[in-house]
Write a protein that holds these residues in place. Structure first.
Motif, PDB file in Angstrom:
ATOM      1  N   GLU A 150      -9.294  -4.971   3.424  1.00 18.98           N
ATOM      2  CA  GLU A 150      -9.954  -3.746   2.974  1.00 18.98           C
ATOM      3  C   GLU A 150      -9.132  -2.539   3.414  1.00 18.98           C
ATOM      4  N   TRP A 151      -9.399  -1.422   2.746  1.00 13.96           N
ATOM      5  CA  TRP A 151      -8.713  -0.166   3.040  1.00 13.96           C
ATOM      6  C   TRP A 151      -9.764   0.859   3.467  1.00 13.96           C
ATOM      7  N   GLU A 152      -9.677   1.317   4.714  1.00 15.66           N
ATOM      8  CA  GLU A 152     -10.632   2.290   5.255  1.00 15.66           C
ATOM      9  C   GLU A 152     -10.021   3.678   5.142  1.00 15.66           C
ATOM     10  N   LYS A 174     -14.851   2.595   2.490  1.00 16.47           N
ATOM     11  CA  LYS A 174     -14.015   1.401   2.434  1.00 16.47           C
ATOM     12  C   LYS A 174     -13.746   1.026   0.976  1.00 16.47           C
ATOM     13  N   CYS A 175     -12.510   0.621   0.704  1.00 13.02           N
ATOM     14  CA  CYS A 175     -12.116   0.160  -0.632  1.00 13.02           C
ATOM     15  C   CYS A 175     -11.679  -1.303  -0.534  1.00 13.02           C
ATOM     16  N   VAL A 176     -11.945  -2.066  -1.582  1.00 13.55           N
ATOM     17  CA  VAL A 176     -11.652  -3.499  -1.545  1.00 13.55           C
ATOM     18  C   VAL A 176     -10.384  -3.856  -2.325  1.00 13.55           C
ATOM     19  N   SER A 177      -9.714  -2.856  -2.863  1.00 15.11           N
ATOM     20  CA  SER A 177      -8.460  -3.109  -3.577  1.00 15.11           C
ATOM     21  C   SER A 177      -7.635  -1.831  -3.596  1.00 15.11           C
ATOM     22  N   GLU A 215      -8.890   0.460  -6.345  1.00 17.14           N
ATOM     23  CA  GLU A 215     -10.053   1.257  -5.955  1.00 17.14           C
ATOM     24  C   GLU A 215      -9.650   2.383  -5.019  1.00 17.14           C
ATOM     25  N   THR A 271      -9.994  -8.407   6.733  1.00 16.77           N
ATOM     26  CA  THR A 271     -10.929  -8.446   5.595  1.00 16.77           C
ATOM     27  C   THR A 271     -10.283  -7.992   4.291  1.00 16.77           C
ATOM     28  N   THR A 284       0.840  -1.202   0.000  1.00 20.65           N
ATOM     29  CA  THR A 284       0.000   0.000   0.000  1.00 20.65           C
ATOM     30  C   THR A 284       0.872   1.248   0.000  1.00 20.65           C
TER      31      THR A 284
END
Length: 345
Positions: free
Chosen positions: A315-317, A326-329, A332, A313, A286
């Motif tokens: 995920e990126w908050e 929240k992003c899942v990749s 995103e 999970t 990241t």
């Protein structure tokens, strides 16, 4: 009782070697002087340095292809300078960068050329020659391709054929000029692993020039580090990283050498700061993505944007200006940050 002959451990030694080019009868251009280097039996040494540092000149001079301006090169205690080509071919073998395009020759025929320094003028192979050829092909994992034509092989397999030819030549020193050129990443890794294994198992000395800094740092026993108008630095890869020699030699304003990872990191223009909470593998990748996007990444609170890694999970908050999404990749995440930044402008 006759004393047994002691095996020479120093395969290659350069003594006060000066390399460069003759310019007229009296003048010469000296690239490097008083070079004293050694390779011992069973070692793999990588020659590194920026373009123009003199790597090719040093390799050619060591091999006897180009005369030294001063000093000499010894292979197993034998000076190269005054030897004929056949004698030199029994002391060192060379694998060049050029791609091999001889479609009408089989793998076995090409490897058999390595036995030329030992055959008569008729070139007839003895039983010992044939055994050496088969052994060399076994070492590189290509015995089952012995009767294949060279143009039927991939680039990686062709390079292994040339290494087998050098092995069949059965010299104490093997020299390779950028052996991973023209190869994809998996084959580059395989060639470097193969050369490291061969140095250990055959007890030969292997010297190769390369631009593959990351692979050299992992595979080499020693590195010879060349830079313009400076003495050659010699040491284990880790020592040259820790003492700053690698970083100093390849210094450039466009990138930095990261001592922690052994990688070069591009310098991107930073547009704003961002807080990143989280570490481990997810945090590393990241941070790399955010740096590429132009963010100055910090674990401290900076600015009004914070990215929190939810590792359970994956995920990126993102918390920004009082809102949370929240992003899942990572894709995103970067898309969201680009859009939010453009709206602020």
């Amino acid at each position: 009782m006759k004393a047994e002959k002691k095996e020479i451990q120093d395969i290659l030694v350069t003594q006060d070697l000066s390399i460069g080019y003759k310019q007229g009868k009296k003048e010469s251009l000296c690239l490097l002087s008083d070079v004293n280097l050694t390779i011992r039996r069973g070692e793999m040494v990588c020659l590194l340095g920026p373009n123009g540092a003199g790597k090719s000149t040093l390799m050619r001079t060591i091999a006897g292809i180009q005369p030294p301006l001063a000093g000499c090169t010894l292979v197993e205690g034998i000076p190269i300078k005054d030897r004929n080509y056949k004698e030199i071919a029994q002391l060192l073998s060379i694998v060049l960068t050029e791609r091999i395009n001889v479609g009408n020759l089989t793998v076995y025929h090409i490897v058999s050329l390595g036995r030329h320094p030992y055959t008569s003028w008729m070139g007839k192979l003895s039983n010992e020659d044939n055994e050496k050829i088969k052994w060399a092909l076994e070492q590189v994992g290509l015995l089952h391709y012995a009767n294949n034509f060279i143009n039927e092989l991939s680039d990686g397999e062709r390079q292994r054929v040339m290494i087998a030819k050098a092995l069949a030549q059965d010299t104490p020193l093997i020299m390779l000029d950028e052996p991973t050129a023209h190869l994809d990443l998996p084959n580059r890794v395989e060639i470097m692993r193969l050369l490291h294994r061969l140095a250990r198992e055959t007890n030969k000395a292997i010297l190769l020039s390369t631009h593959e800094l990351d692979l050299a740092l992992q595979a080499a026993d020693l590195i010879w580090l060349m830079s313009r108008n400076e003495p050659v630095k010699v040491g284990a890869p880790e020592d040259l990283v820790l003492n700053g020699s690698i970083e100093g030699t390849f210094h450039n304003k466009s990138f930095n050498f990261d001592r922690k990872t052994g990688n070069f990191i591009m310098n991107y223009q930073k547009k704003q700061s961002i807080q990143l909470l989280g570490n481990d593998v997810m945090g590393f990748w990241t941070q790399r993505a955010l740096s590429r996007e132009g963010y100055q990444v910090s674990c401290e609170q900076v600015g009004d944007c914070c990215v929190n890694l939810l590792e359970d999970t994956m995920e990126w908050e993102v918390k920004q200006n009082g809102s949370t999404i929240k992003c899942v990749s990572i894709q995103e995440l970067l898309f969201y940050l680009r859009n939010s930044l453009s709206k602020e402008k």
